[in-house]
Design a protein around this motif. Structure first.
Motif, PDB file in Angstrom:
ATOM      1  N   VAL A 180       0.836  -1.207   0.000  1.00  0.00           N
ATOM      2  CA  VAL A 180       0.000   0.000   0.000  1.00  0.00           C
ATOM      3  C   VAL A 180       0.867   1.251   0.000  1.00  0.00           C
ATOM      4  O   VAL A 180       0.515   2.279  -0.596  1.00  0.00           O
ATOM      5  CB  VAL A 180      -0.943  -0.006   1.226  1.00  0.00           C
ATOM      6  CG1 VAL A 180      -1.742   1.285   1.300  1.00  0.00           C
ATOM      7  CG2 VAL A 180      -1.889  -1.203   1.164  1.00  0.00           C
ATOM      8  N   ARG A 181       2.004   1.160   0.654  1.00  0.00           N
ATOM      9  CA  ARG A 181       2.922   2.306   0.692  1.00  0.00           C
ATOM     10  C   ARG A 181       3.358   2.719  -0.711  1.00  0.00           C
ATOM     11  O   ARG A 181       3.669   3.884  -0.961  1.00  0.00           O
ATOM     12  CB  ARG A 181       4.144   1.949   1.538  1.00  0.00           C
ATOM     13  CG  ARG A 181       5.099   3.096   1.769  1.00  0.00           C
ATOM     14  CD  ARG A 181       6.241   2.674   2.669  1.00  0.00           C
ATOM     15  NE  ARG A 181       7.202   3.742   2.854  1.00  0.00           N
ATOM     16  CZ  ARG A 181       8.317   3.641   3.593  1.00  0.00           C
ATOM     17  NH1 ARG A 181       8.578   2.494   4.208  1.00  0.00           N
ATOM     18  NH2 ARG A 181       9.138   4.648   3.704  1.00  0.00           N
ATOM     19  N   GLY A 182       3.365   1.751  -1.641  1.00  0.00           N
ATOM     20  CA  GLY A 182       3.769   2.062  -3.006  1.00  0.00           C
ATOM     21  C   GLY A 182       2.840   3.024  -3.702  1.00  0.00           C
ATOM     22  O   GLY A 182       3.238   3.674  -4.680  1.00  0.00           O
ATOM     23  N   LEU A 183       1.586   3.135  -3.230  1.00  0.00           N
ATOM     24  CA  LEU A 183       0.641   4.080  -3.823  1.00  0.00           C
ATOM     25  C   LEU A 183       1.046   5.526  -3.554  1.00  0.00           C
ATOM     26  O   LEU A 183       0.488   6.444  -4.155  1.00  0.00           O
ATOM     27  CB  LEU A 183      -0.763   3.826  -3.288  1.00  0.00           C
ATOM     28  CG  LEU A 183      -1.399   2.474  -3.642  1.00  0.00           C
ATOM     29  CD1 LEU A 183      -2.728   2.316  -2.928  1.00  0.00           C
ATOM     30  CD2 LEU A 183      -1.583   2.344  -5.154  1.00  0.00           C
ATOM     31  N   PHE A 184       1.989   5.710  -2.638  1.00  0.00           N
ATOM     32  CA  PHE A 184       2.419   7.066  -2.297  1.00  0.00           C
ATOM     33  C   PHE A 184       3.888   7.298  -2.658  1.00  0.00           C
ATOM     34  O   PHE A 184       4.538   8.184  -2.103  1.00  0.00           O
ATOM     35  CB  PHE A 184       2.182   7.329  -0.804  1.00  0.00           C
ATOM     36  CG  PHE A 184       0.721   7.346  -0.440  1.00  0.00           C
ATOM     37  CD1 PHE A 184      -0.016   8.512  -0.543  1.00  0.00           C
ATOM     38  CD2 PHE A 184       0.078   6.183  -0.059  1.00  0.00           C
ATOM     39  CE1 PHE A 184      -1.376   8.529  -0.239  1.00  0.00           C
ATOM     40  CE2 PHE A 184      -1.280   6.184   0.247  1.00  0.00           C
ATOM     41  CZ  PHE A 184      -2.004   7.358   0.154  1.00  0.00           C
ATOM     42  N   ASP A 185       4.392   6.498  -3.600  1.00  0.00           N
ATOM     43  CA  ASP A 185       5.743   6.741  -4.120  1.00  0.00           C
ATOM     44  C   ASP A 185       5.810   8.139  -4.714  1.00  0.00           C
ATOM     45  O   ASP A 185       4.910   8.569  -5.440  1.00  0.00           O
ATOM     46  CB  ASP A 185       6.085   5.716  -5.215  1.00  0.00           C
ATOM     47  CG  ASP A 185       6.450   4.361  -4.631  1.00  0.00           C
ATOM     48  OD1 ASP A 185       6.833   4.301  -3.456  1.00  0.00           O
ATOM     49  OD2 ASP A 185       6.337   3.355  -5.371  1.00  0.00           O
ATOM     50  N   GLY A 186       6.883   8.841  -4.429  1.00  0.00           N
ATOM     51  CA  GLY A 186       7.073  10.172  -4.995  1.00  0.00           C
ATOM     52  C   GLY A 186       6.217  11.250  -4.360  1.00  0.00           C
ATOM     53  O   GLY A 186       6.088  12.346  -4.922  1.00  0.00           O
TER      54      GLY A 186
END
Length: 312
Positions: A76-82
């Motif tokens: 889920v953390r990958g949805l907030f990359d960048g």
């Protein structure tokens, strides 16, 4: 006449209130409120914007499939990359555009409830021109951070965060790298702010003139919904032309006039609004969240000032 025959003393004549006792002019809101509101809104919609960038940069075809792929590979953390790039962009570009818009309205005499639409549009254009230039480095950083994981590992920038991206761009590519794409970015910012900010103020003022709306969340939602629709429509031709020119190949294919002529000849004038629905679905929630958040932040400032927080 009194019993002694003398005249009664004249009644005191009320004196007009002193100018110093007049209602003081309302203090302007802090210039950074717009940037904070846009940052909050962009943080909420970041997964959608991230997915849009990855759809453009990868072979993924569907939004839901792309979202699932991101979660399966990075959690889920990958949805907030960048996300740090998004924050940098909003606290430079958006903070500047809201500040410049208010200052431009003052300069043009458009900071009244009955300001004409053309003055609001001109103020928005001025704000967009300034903010598009100032926010260009943040725009580049945001796009690179969001699109990095959609690239093959050997082609990734591997920036740690927005400041690492900024410093490495200057060190590895030179200061001029911060101005890449500044022309198209400024042009789009002019269109966006002339339509989004100006139309929100216009629709809000018109709604408050009716007996159906008060200055509350219902009014703000309706005005921002209308503003998002106007902004999508106004910016659609520029977005379509930009995409076609960037994707074109061959001699002379990068000519704007040539692209327009070819598209009109083959598809008619309506080509300028292709992709309007997905663009509207992406811009609409962001527009609504920005203005709803901004209005609530203003209410919060008014509340704190009422409690004696005069420095706000």
């Amino acid at each position: 006449m009194s019993k002694s025959g003398s005249a009664a003393p004249p009644l005191p004549v009320p004196t007009p209130p002193s100018p110093s006792l007049a209602v003081p002019k309302k203090k302007p809101y802090p210039f950074w409120l717009g940037g904070v509101a846009a940052t909050i809104a962009a943080s909420i919609t970041h997964p959608l914007d991230l997915t849009k960038v990855r759809l453009q940069a990868s072979g993924d075809k569907r939004m839901i499939a792309s979202l699932k792929k991101t979660v399966s590979t990075a959690g889920v953390r990958g949805l907030f990359d960048g996300i740090s790039g998004t924050w940098m962009r909003q606290m430079s570009y958006s903070m500047c555009r809201f500040w410049a818009y208010e200052e431009s309205k003052k300069f043009l005499g458009a900071n009244t409830k009955d300001a004409p639409a053309w003055k609001l549009g001109l103020a928005g254009s001025m704000a967009g021109g300034i903010a598009g230039f100032v926010g260009n480095p943040g725009e580049i950083v945001m796009v690179r951070l969001q699109g990095d994981f959609a690239k093959p590992p050997e082609k990734r920038f591997n920036y740690k965060h927005c400041f690492d991206a900024l410093f490495r761009m200057v060190r590895e590519e030179g200061p001029s790298s911060l101005a890449r794409g500044v022309g198209p970015n400024v042009f789009r910012a002019i269109l966006m702010n002339a339509s989004q900010l100006a139309s929100y103020d216009f629709f809000k003022a018109e709604l408050l003139k009716t007996s159906y709306f008060e200055d509350n969340i219902a009014c703000h939602f309706t005005a921002s919904f209308a503003a998002g629709t106007v902004a999508t429509t106004v910016c659609s031709p520029a977005d379509v032309l930009k995409s076609r020119i960037m994707n074109a190949s061959g001699p002379g294919s990068s000519s704007t006039i040539g692209a327009i002529r070819t598209a009109i000849a083959n598809e008619g004038p309506t080509f300028m609004f292709k992709g309007w629905v997905p663009a509207w679905m992406r811009l609409q929630p962001t527009t609504i969240l920005i203005f709803l958040t901004l209005e609530q932040l203003k209410n919060g400032v008014d509340l704190m000032r009422g409690k004696g927080w005069d420095y706000l």
